[in-house]
Structures are given as C-alpha cells and as structure tokens.
Design a protein around this motif. Structure first.
Motif, PDB file in Angstrom:
ATOM      1  N   SER A 244      37.794  21.647  76.751  1.00 10.55           N
ATOM      2  CA  SER A 244      38.888  20.836  77.304  1.00 10.55           C
ATOM      3  C   SER A 244      39.309  21.320  78.685  1.00 10.55           C
ATOM      4  O   SER A 244      39.957  20.582  79.433  1.00 10.55           O
ATOM      5  CB  SER A 244      40.086  20.837  76.354  1.00 10.55           C
ATOM      6  N   GLU A 260      22.439  13.276  76.763  1.00 13.98           N
ATOM      7  CA  GLU A 260      23.315  12.574  75.812  1.00 13.98           C
ATOM      8  C   GLU A 260      23.392  13.317  74.483  1.00 13.98           C
ATOM      9  O   GLU A 260      24.468  13.423  73.873  1.00 13.98           O
ATOM     10  CB  GLU A 260      22.798  11.152  75.600  1.00 13.98           C
ATOM     11  N   CYS A 263      25.562  16.439  74.912  1.00 12.46           N
ATOM     12  CA  CYS A 263      26.974  16.058  74.971  1.00 12.46           C
ATOM     13  C   CYS A 263      27.496  15.674  73.586  1.00 12.46           C
ATOM     14  O   CYS A 263      28.623  16.007  73.215  1.00 12.46           O
ATOM     15  CB  CYS A 263      27.179  14.913  75.960  1.00 12.46           C
ATOM     16  N   GLN A 264      26.674  14.974  72.827  1.00 10.14           N
ATOM     17  CA  GLN A 264      27.075  14.569  71.478  1.00 10.14           C
ATOM     18  C   GLN A 264      27.269  15.797  70.581  1.00 10.14           C
ATOM     19  O   GLN A 264      28.246  15.875  69.830  1.00 10.14           O
ATOM     20  CB  GLN A 264      26.034  13.646  70.873  1.00 10.14           C
ATOM     21  N   ASP A 267      30.392  17.542  71.689  1.00  7.99           N
ATOM     22  CA  ASP A 267      31.558  16.662  71.735  1.00  7.99           C
ATOM     23  C   ASP A 267      32.181  16.643  73.127  1.00  7.99           C
ATOM     24  O   ASP A 267      33.399  16.699  73.298  1.00  7.99           O
ATOM     25  CB  ASP A 267      32.607  17.084  70.694  1.00  7.99           C
ATOM     26  N   PRO A 269      32.366  14.436  76.752  1.00  9.14           N
ATOM     27  CA  PRO A 269      32.159  13.046  77.194  1.00  9.14           C
ATOM     28  C   PRO A 269      31.099  12.902  78.287  1.00  9.14           C
ATOM     29  O   PRO A 269      31.112  13.645  79.263  1.00  9.14           O
ATOM     30  CB  PRO A 269      33.542  12.627  77.703  1.00  9.14           C
ATOM     31  N   GLU A 271      30.969  10.626  80.418  1.00  8.76           N
ATOM     32  CA  GLU A 271      31.587  10.189  81.677  1.00  8.76           C
ATOM     33  C   GLU A 271      32.079  11.355  82.526  1.00  8.76           C
ATOM     34  O   GLU A 271      32.423  11.171  83.695  1.00  8.76           O
ATOM     35  CB  GLU A 271      32.725   9.207  81.404  1.00  8.76           C
ATOM     36  N   LYS A 272      32.095  12.558  81.971  1.00  9.73           N
ATOM     37  CA  LYS A 272      32.467  13.750  82.733  1.00  9.73           C
ATOM     38  C   LYS A 272      31.244  14.636  82.966  1.00  9.73           C
ATOM     39  O   LYS A 272      31.364  15.834  83.183  1.00  9.73           O
ATOM     40  CB  LYS A 272      33.564  14.532  81.994  1.00  9.73           C
ATOM     41  N   THR A 273      30.078  14.007  82.947  1.00  7.43           N
ATOM     42  CA  THR A 273      28.816  14.719  83.130  1.00  7.43           C
ATOM     43  C   THR A 273      28.133  14.208  84.394  1.00  7.43           C
ATOM     44  O   THR A 273      28.028  13.004  84.608  1.00  7.43           O
ATOM     45  CB  THR A 273      27.897  14.509  81.919  1.00  7.43           C
TER      46      THR A 273
END
Length: 327
Positions: A244, A260, A263-264, A267, A269, A271-273
């Motif tokens: 966070s 992807e 990121c999954q 956890d 996002p 969109e912040k990568t």
C-alpha cells in the motif's frame, strides 16, 4: 532498511527508429497480430540498424539524460553498463560509452545479469557511492537483442527488441533514493534461458550452439510468477513497508501476461504498474529504465513516489529494489 547515501538525479532513454510490427513478423514466421498480442501484449518492437550497437544506444540514452536535466557528465567517476548484448567480448560497453562521451577520469565496467541487469547495476552503484568511494555514477541498461534473435523461431522472435535507458546516481546522504533490496540466483535453471558462446557443454545435455537466443518460455514463466512475488515480499519486509506504500510497480517487461499474473498473486493493481513492452517488446536490461522513463515523461511518476523495481531473467537471476523518486 539499508543505509544509503545515493540518489537518482536524472533519467534518459533512447530507442532505434526502425519499428518491427506484428504484421511484419507474420511475413517471417507462422504467427499473426492477434496471436502475439493475446499471449504477450506486444504490438511492435524497435530494431537497431546494422551499424548501430549497444554502446551507441547507451550513449544516446546518456545524451537524452543530459539534454532533459541539464546535467554535466564530465565529473562522472564510474560508468556501469548493464547488458547481455555487448558490442565485443572486450572492450566493455561502458568503456565504449566513456570514449563517446569523452570522460577522461572515470571507471568503466559492464554488468551481465540479463533482464535483471539494470536492478543489479543500481545496486552496485548505490553500494559504490554509499561506501564513499564514488560520487557520481552513470548507470545504463541497453540492449541490441535483435542481433542475437533467431527470426526463424516464432516462440522467441516475437518477443525481443532493442533500446536503452540511463540514470545518474549521485552522492546525497540527506535524500537517498535506495530503501531496500532483495537479490537471488538459481543457476541450476540456467538452461531455460541462454545464448551459447564458448562452452558447448554448459549443462548435462548439449546446448543449442547457434549464438542465438534460446528460451524455454514455459519454464521461465513458471519460475518468474512464483519467484517474483516472494521476492517482492522480501523487499517490502526489508524496508518495513507494505504494498500500500508503493506508488508504482516497475517490473521487467518480459510479457504482459506474466506481469498480470505477478500483480494478481501480490494483489497489486495493474493500473499502478509501468511497462514498456507494448511498443518496445522485451528489451532485457533496458525494460525497467524504459518503463520508468515512460512514467516520468507521461507525468505519472512524481517526486516523493515510492517505486518497486523488479528484474528477472537469465541466470536465472532476479533483483528487487525499493526506491524513492526525487530527481
């Protein structure tokens, strides 16, 4: 948390002019745009001219840095070039860049950690400066993978491109960039990603001796999507931080589906990568600086942001780093 006295103060990048699109690849091997995009996310990649080599790309990235940040490189006391596609076995790419820049009083070394290279280069630069032995280091991640790509192998030729990025790392004990790191290597898995050279019996079985890039994509994918999430956990714990706290994740741009999955699993996002593969493909040691510079130029990355960099690839090696951006 590590003790750092080094700050990243500038960034630059460069890619060759020539584009190689998915439609053009369709004329070389049995593939098509839909198949490539679905499996990798890559739409095109840049290809160096026959007379354009890794040192040329690194040099142009350094010039771009100077132009944008009004920096002088005359007092740089070390150049670290991160690459797996050097112009020669010797001299080093760093020495050739030094000559092009005309810096007379600087050390010059290459770091070969393949797709982890740029993160390793930053790690070395931070250590050199924080130790007090150096004050100003130019770190370059540059590749001309097109020169070792087999354009008859559809499993690899769709992936790779050429390009480079450069950052300036300077002494600054008040506002250091480097917060934590995690490094690793699993050489026993080396046969899954290599380019042959002097040895013909590096592994138990004979290797493919073509001087072209060879990859077992399935095995590298499985390794990355399990290794990187564990490494990310270590990087954050070493800094006593959590996901966070991270503003941007900047992984090696190997494959969009791989990113992807990472990121999954963590956890985090998408969109912040930040990634550079859509337009530039997999550029090995250059993907992280290219991705980071895209974020800077698009106004996404701002001073004070916490960035999580993570490289992974040949070796097999991996390297994660948490930094505070403050150019």
């Amino acid at each position: 948390m590590i003790i750092s006295k080094a700050r990243i103060t500038a960034i630059g990048s460069y890619v060759p002019e020539r584009k190689l699109t998915n439609d053009e690849l369709e004329k070389l091997v049995e593939t098509n745009d839909e198949w490539i995009v679905k499996r990798t996310g890559i739409k095109e990649r840049r290809i160096a001219r026959d007379d354009e080599h890794t040192s040329d790309i690194g040099y142009q990235a350094a010039l771009n840095l100077v132009e944008r940040y009004d920096k002088s490189l005359e007092d740089v006391d070390m150049i670290i070039a991160c690459t797996m596609t050097p112009d020669f076995k010797t001299p080093s790419v760093a020495s050739l860049v030094q000559a092009k820049l005309g810096i007379k009083h600087t050390g010059a070394i290459d770091v070969n950690a393949a797709c982890s290279g740029f993160a390793y280069g930053l790690h070395v630069a931070n250590g050199m400066i924080s130790s007090g032995f150096h004050r100003k280091i130019l770190v370059i991640g540059a590749e001309t993978l097109s020169k070792i790509t087999d354009y008859e192998d559809r499993s690899t030729c769709i992936l790779f491109g050429d390009g480079g990025g450069a950052v300036l790392v300077e002494y600054d004990e008040k506002q250091p960039s480097f917060l934590s790191y995690h490094l690793g290597s699993e050489g026993e898995k080396a046969k899954n990603l290599y380019c042959s050279d002097l040895s013909s019996c590096m592994f138990e079985e004979d290797i493919i001796h073509t001087n072209k890039f060879v990859q077992n994509g399935r095995e590298v994918y499985k390794w990355a999507v399990t290794t990187v999430p564990r490494g990310i956990k270590e990087v954050l714990e070493n800094a006593a931080m959590s996901l966070s706290d991270v503003n941007w994740f900047v992984p090696h741009s190997a494959n969009l589906r791989m990113i992807e999955s990472i990121c999954q699993k963590t956890d985090f996002p998408m969109e912040k990568t930040l990634y550079s593969l859509v337009e530039y493909g997999n550029t090995s040691a250059a993907t992280i600086p290219l991705s980071l510079d895209i974020g800077v130029r698009e106004g996404k990355v701002n001073n004070g942001d916490i960035l999580l960099l993570y490289g992974f690839g040949g070796g097999l090696t991996h390297a994660g780093m948490l930094i505070r951006w403050n150019t």
